[in-house]
Design an enzyme around this catalytic site. Structure first.
Site, PDB file in Angstrom:
ATOM      1  N   LYS A 205       0.704  -1.291   0.050  1.00  0.00           N
ATOM      2  CA  LYS A 205      -0.051  -0.040  -0.043  1.00  0.00           C
ATOM      3  C   LYS A 205       0.861   1.263  -0.062  1.00  0.00           C
ATOM      4  O   LYS A 205       1.618   1.401   0.893  1.00  0.00           O
ATOM      5  CB  LYS A 205      -0.807  -0.069   1.296  1.00  0.00           C
ATOM      6  N   LYS A 259      -2.357  -1.437  -3.714  1.00  0.00           N
ATOM      7  CA  LYS A 259      -3.184  -0.289  -3.788  1.00  0.00           C
ATOM      8  C   LYS A 259      -2.303   1.026  -3.678  1.00  0.00           C
ATOM      9  O   LYS A 259      -1.315   1.074  -2.822  1.00  0.00           O
ATOM     10  CB  LYS A 259      -3.973  -0.561  -2.285  1.00  0.00           C
TER      11      LYS A 259
END
Ligand code: PBG
Length: 336
Positions: A205, A259
Site C-alpha cells: 500500500k 493499492k
C-alpha cells in the site's frame, strides 16, 4: 512506414487485423475476461436511519446508514457481486487520539456487519483494519509526538479485528501498514477459535494522493496531520513491495492486495507472477473520482471507460478488484 515494417517478411502473410474484424472473433481470441465474480464493492457507512448522503468528492457515491447498507448488500447479492467492504464515516466528536471506537463491538462497522450477515448471508463482508476512521489525528496508528508507534498500534488493531470478526466479518483487511500486524491478527484469530477467518492484507500500500476523496468520505481529511509516508510505501519502490507481500504471506495472509490500482499495475503483475497468490487491486477513491468526474462532464464514454479501466486490472494479473464502480460494472457485464 519504417524500414522494419517495409521489409518485414511476415506481412502480408500475417495481418494482425484479421482477428479483430468482427465481434465474434474478438470475443474468440480475447485473452482476459472480466466477470462480476471479480468485483468487491466498498461501501461508506454513516449513523442514522434511511440515510444516503452524497460524498462531495466522489460523484455517484453515497454514505449509507445501516439499513441502506443492507439494501446495497442485497443489491450486491442480486447482481452476483461476491463481497462488500465496509468503511465508516466518523465525525470529529466521536474521534480520539487512540481511536477507541475502533474496538467498540457496537461501532458502526460491527452493527452493519451483523445486519448484513443476517439479511444476506451469501455476500462476503470485508472489514478494513486501521485506526484512521477513528483517530482525531487521522493516522492509521497511535501517535506519540510525531511518531506512529508500531507495536502498540498492532495491539489495538488486533482488538479491532476481533470485534469485527465477532460481529460476523468474513475477511479481515489490514490497511494500516504496521509491521507484524498480519501475524499478530492471525495468532489472535487462531487463539480465539476463528480458524476460518480470511485475511486479505493491503500488502503493498503506497502513500498516495489518490486517497484524497476517501478521506473526505470517512471524515478524515480535516483531521489528518502530516502524511502517512512513515508507514505507507514510497511510490518510487517496486522491489520493496515484493518484500512486503512475502512477509504478509509468511504471517498468514490468505490474499494480498496492491493499492492504489491503475498507477501500480506493474506491482500487481510482479506480485501475481512472483507469489501466485490470490491477488487483488484497489481502484481507489481518487481513481474513481477522476473517471467519474470526466464521465460527469461528458468527456468519457461511461460504459466503455468503466469496463476498460477494470479490464486493465485483469490483464495485469489481478484476481479481483475493489471498485466503487462495482454495481455499474456488474450491470454492464450482465447487459442490464
Ligand atoms: C485506511 C484506508 C485508506 C483507504 C482504504 N483504507 C486511506 C488511507 O490509507 O489514507 C483508501 C481507499 C480509497 O482511497 O478508496 N487506512
Amino acid at each position: 512506414m519504417t524500414r522494419r515494417q517495409k521489409s518485414s517478411p511476415a506481412y502480408p502473410a500475417i495481418r494482425m487485423r484479421r482477428t479483430r474484424q468482427s465481434d465474434w472473433l474478438r470475443r474468440l481470441v480475447a485473452e482476459n475476461a472480466l466477470s462480476v465474480n471479480d468485483l468487491l464493492w466498498p461501501l461508506f457507512l454513516v449513523e442514522g436511519e434511511n440515510r444516503r448522503e452524497p460524498v462531495a468528492t466522489m460523484p455517484g457515491v453515497e454514505r449509507l446508514s445501516v439499513d441502506q447498507a443492507v439494501r446495497a448488500a442485497e443489491e450486491a447479492a442480486g447482481l452476483g457481486i461476491p463481497v462488500v467492504a465496509l468503511f465508516p464515516f466518523t465525525p470529529a466528536d466521536k474521534r480520539d487520539p487512540e481511536g477507541t471506537l475502533a474496538h467498540d463491538p457496537d461501532n458502526l462497522v460491527c452493527r452493519a456487519t451483523r445486519a448484513i450477515k443476517q439479511a444476506v448471508p451469501n455476500v462476503g463482508v470485508l472489514c478494513d483494519v486501521a485506526l484512521d476512521p477513528y483517530t482525531s489525528h487521522g493516522h492509521d496508528g497511535l501517535l506519540k509526538g510525531e511518531t506512529i508507534l508500531n507495536d502498540e498500534t498492532v495491539d489495538a488493531l488486533v482488538k479491532q479485528a476481533l470485534v469485527q470478526v465477532e460481529a460476523g466479518c468474513d475477511i479481515i483487511a489490514p490497511s494500516d501498514m504496521m509491521d507484524g500486524r498480519v501475524g499478530a491478527i492471525r495468532s489472535a484469530l487462531e487463539a480465539a477459535g476463528h480458524t476460518n477467518t480470511l485475511i486479505m492484507s493491503y500488502a503493498a500500500k503506497y502513500a498516495s494522493a489518490f486517497y484524497g476523496p476517501f478521506r473526505d468520505a470517512i471524515g478524515s481529511s480535516g483531521a489528518l496531520k502530516g502524511d502517512k509516508r512513515s508507514y505507507q510505501m514510497d511510490p518510487a519502490n517496486g522491489d520493496e513491495a515484493l518484500r512486503e507481500v512475502a512477509l504478509d504471506i509468511a504471517e498468514g495472509a490468505d490474499m494480498v492486495m496492491v493499492k492504489p490500482g491503475l498507477p501500480y499495475l506493474d506491482i500487481v503483475t510482479r506480485v501475481k507472477a512472483e507469489f501466485g497468490m490470490p491477488t487483488f487491486a484497489y481502484q481507489v477513491s481518487g481513481e474513481y473520482s477522476m473517471i467519474a468526474g470526466a464521465i460527469e462532464r461528458g468527456w468519457f464514454d461511461r460504459d466503455r471507460v468503466i469496463l476498460e479501466s477494470l479490464m486493465g486490472f485483469k490483464r495485469a494479473g489481478a484476481d479481483g478488484i475493489l471498485t466503487y464502480f462495482a454495481p455499474e460494472a456488474a450491470r454492464l457485464l450482465k447487459g442490464l
